[in-house]
Design an enzyme around this catalytic site. Sequence first.
Site, PDB file in Angstrom:
ATOM      1  CE1 TYR A  59      -3.948  -2.166   5.099  1.00 23.58           C
ATOM      2  CE2 TYR A  59      -3.430   0.067   4.391  1.00 23.58           C
ATOM      3  CZ  TYR A  59      -3.739  -1.249   4.095  1.00 23.58           C
ATOM      4  OH  TYR A  59      -3.819  -1.648   2.774  1.00 23.58           O
ATOM      5  CB  THR A  94      -0.893   0.000   1.262  1.00 27.15           C
ATOM      6  OG1 THR A  94      -1.448   1.305   1.430  1.00 27.15           O
ATOM      7  CG2 THR A  94      -0.111  -0.329   2.518  1.00 27.15           C
TER       8      THR A  94
END
Length: 335
Positions: free
Chosen positions: A141, A117
């Site tokens: 995350y 990501t």
Amino acid sequence: MSVLVTGGAGYIGSHMVLELLDAGEKPLVLDNLSTGFAWAVPEGVPLIIGDFGDEALVTKLIAEHGITAIIHFAAKIVVPESVSDPLGYYENNTAKARNLIACAVKCGVQHFIFSSTAAVYGEPKANPVTESEPLLPVSPYGRSKLMVEWMLEDTSRAHDLRHVVLRYFNVAGADPKGRTGQSTPNATHLIKVAVQAALGHRKGMEVFSTDYPTPDGSCLRDYIQVTDLVRAHMDALRYLRQGGDSLTCNCGYAKGYSVLDVIGVVKKVSGVDFPVTLSGRRPGDPAAIVASNTRVREKLGWTPLFDDLPTIVKQALDWERRLHNRLTQSNGVKK
Ligand code: UDP
């Protein structure tokens, strides 16, 4: 010779399965259906309902199905949830990924593609951001994903496992043939939310602040169409099979759109002027993040097909209508 797709019943994973089928590959889906849907897996593709961190199960699947490559999508992906439940994220995204990588090594699977990501960059100093920028994730995350990147890097040095890490920017849109799309209830992503507002599935939407140091004050993001994104995985698979070295690539169009730009496009494409209210900043949002995509183009030969925001929005609108009809029909009531 099959390809194991973890999270293949989810948004991006289900597009990957279609792309693999279209290319004549044999995908096998492993998904615990926590956020995915069995109906999103095309008929004829085996769906194993289970945990990608279950070493005994994965070992068995690799042997039984002759798995030669793993594409690992399954993950928890909600940034604010990762802030309130960091250990849940490290358990699912990091510890279980370690088990999956260990299975690949133990069973001789040599090719591994990992969904990472743009969150690994945190708030980049300059845009477009290249892969060699400092990695300073600001959320659990982002950190949970970065640790997997590191595990792959170390494992590839020690063992016969080559990998491609793909760092996704903002994924949006849906299968152009209307076979699958973003189906998560209560999704928080901008295009999904705006499309729901346009279709009257929610009353309106909020813009999380216009006081950022950007041209119109709202945040800038790089929206990549989901089929283009999974095509980068096909390119990565071919690259690994041709003997390519382990590699990390951004996946985006190198174009930034503001939140207000996106809302304007959704209003224009839908023809609906839905209510938009201004609210405060959402914690953890970087002001601007746009991908440099030189590497994915040069190393993997990737070329986008759907680099056009109105097209992406149209696909999202079409999918949202289909999804709404599906839910309405299956519940027998209009929601
Ligand atoms: N955003 C917004 N309203 C919404 C959802 C998102 O203003 O209802 C903004 C969000 O603050 C961010 C951008 O849209 O600046 C993209 O957010 P999204 O959740 O789609 O993706 P992220 O960039 O956080 O991964």
